[in-house]
Design an enzyme around this catalytic site. Structure first.
Site, short mmCIF file in Angstrom:
data_model
loop_
_atom_site.label_atom_id
_atom_site.label_comp_id
_atom_site.label_asym_id
_atom_site.label_seq_id
_atom_site.Cartn_x
_atom_site.Cartn_y
_atom_site.Cartn_z
N ASP A 51 39.09 50.98 42.53
CA ASP A 51 38.35 50.17 41.57
C ASP A 51 36.86 50.17 41.87
O ASP A 51 36.42 50.66 42.91
CB ASP A 51 38.89 48.73 41.55
CG ASP A 51 39.09 48.15 42.95
OD1 ASP A 51 38.54 48.72 43.92
OD2 ASP A 51 39.78 47.13 43.08
N ASN B 234 45.11 35.97 45.10
CA ASN B 234 45.93 35.62 43.93
C ASN B 234 47.00 36.68 43.65
O ASN B 234 47.60 36.69 42.58
CB ASN B 234 45.03 35.43 42.70
CG ASN B 234 44.25 36.69 42.33
OD1 ASN B 234 44.43 37.73 42.96
ND2 ASN B 234 43.42 36.60 41.31
N HIS C 63 46.49 39.96 43.42
CA HIS C 63 46.06 41.16 42.69
C HIS C 63 46.11 42.40 43.58
O HIS C 63 46.02 42.32 44.80
CB HIS C 63 44.70 40.99 42.01
CG HIS C 63 43.49 41.04 42.88
ND1 HIS C 63 42.32 40.38 42.57
CD2 HIS C 63 43.23 41.67 44.05
CE1 HIS C 63 41.42 40.62 43.50
NE2 HIS C 63 41.95 41.39 44.42
N GLU D 24 44.56 41.80 37.79
CA GLU D 24 44.59 40.36 37.98
C GLU D 24 45.86 39.76 37.38
O GLU D 24 46.41 40.30 36.41
CB GLU D 24 43.37 39.74 37.28
CG GLU D 24 42.03 40.19 37.85
CD GLU D 24 41.67 39.49 39.15
OE1 GLU D 24 42.57 39.23 39.98
OE2 GLU D 24 40.47 39.20 39.35
#
Ligand code: GLP
Length: 241
Positions: free
Chosen positions: A67, A136, A138, A143
């Protein structure tokens, strides 16, 4: 899924580097999927050490980063391009032409994503994908959401990720709001996957990832569906298992 609980971060980094080294020694033109973040820093340092001792040769290795933020120039100290060069590429012999990091400056992000995905396919797919995990759940910048994307795509970062990643920036306002990330399908297409998690802040995400339920609310839980995943966790990250 193999889960290995390791005593400390240094050992976790060494074991991750060993897995990469075996892969590269076995197949000279290995295609590696590479992560950023603080977790893989130790692994990159070990790989650089191995290279300096002539234990590993990256001459024919092809890399695809997971990413990149949108809106940061490649030489911005918080861009993933900068991270990868300063922590790894500048110290080993990966050829420039074999390095792939998604970057959208003035180009259409949709075209960039499509081209990135085609380049992965053209390289023959990813042999070994290395991942970190967000607090979280991810992976890359996929996400938690109602749905997940299969291929490389543009993403709006969640508040939790912006907050978590603001520690690297001077202020929270400087954290980009968008990124390009390989999709969950691009990641799941890898022949082998290793995921690294270190520290108490990852304990909840690690527990959710391995809970037995696969949900788009915890993107890492999709890894349960892959046939060759090794999860390397230190004691703190494994504390809720
Ligand atoms: C970022 C990256 C992820 C990474 C995650 C965890 O958001 N996009 O690929 O896994 O952070 O980073 P860290 O290892 O710093 O906790």
């Amino acid at each position: 899924m193999r889960i290995k609980t390791i005593d400390n971060y240094n050992e976790l980094s060494e074991q991750a580097a060993d897995i990469v080294a075996i892969e590269v020694q076995t197949k000279k033109n290995t295609v590696l999927g590479l992560p950023t973040g603080s977790t893989p820093l130790g692994m990159y340092a070990c790989l650089v050490k191995m290279y300096k001792k002539n234990e590993i040769d990256f001459k024919n290795v092809i890399t695809f980063n997971l990413d990149e933020y949108i809106g940061l120039p490649p030489d911005h100290p918080q861009s993933y391009n900068y991270y990868m060069h300063s922590n790894f590429f500048d110290h080993v012999n990966v050829k420039k032409s074999n390095i792939h990091i998604p970057h959208c400056k003035d180009q259409d992000p949709i075209l960039i994503c499509r081209e990135y995905e085609q380049n992965i396919k053209r390289a023959g797919g990813i042999d070994l994908q290395i991942l970190g995990i967000g607090t979280n759940g991810h992976i890359g910048f996929n996400e938690p959401d109602e749905y997940l994307y299969t291929e490389t795509h543009l993403v709006e970062l969640t508040e939790e990720t912006i907050e978590a990643n603001s520690r690297f920036f001077k202020s929270r306002d400087e954290v980009p709001l968008q990124a390009v990330t390989m999709g969950v399908g691009s990641i799941m297409g890898a022949a082998k996957i290793i995921l690294l998690a270190s520290g108490e802040s990852k304990a909840e995400a690690v527990k959710e990832m391995l809970s037995g339920k696969v949900t788009t609310r915890v993107p890492a839980s999709f890894l349960q569906l892959h046939r060759d995943v090794t999860v390397l966790v230190d004691i703190e990250a494994a504390s809720l298992l």
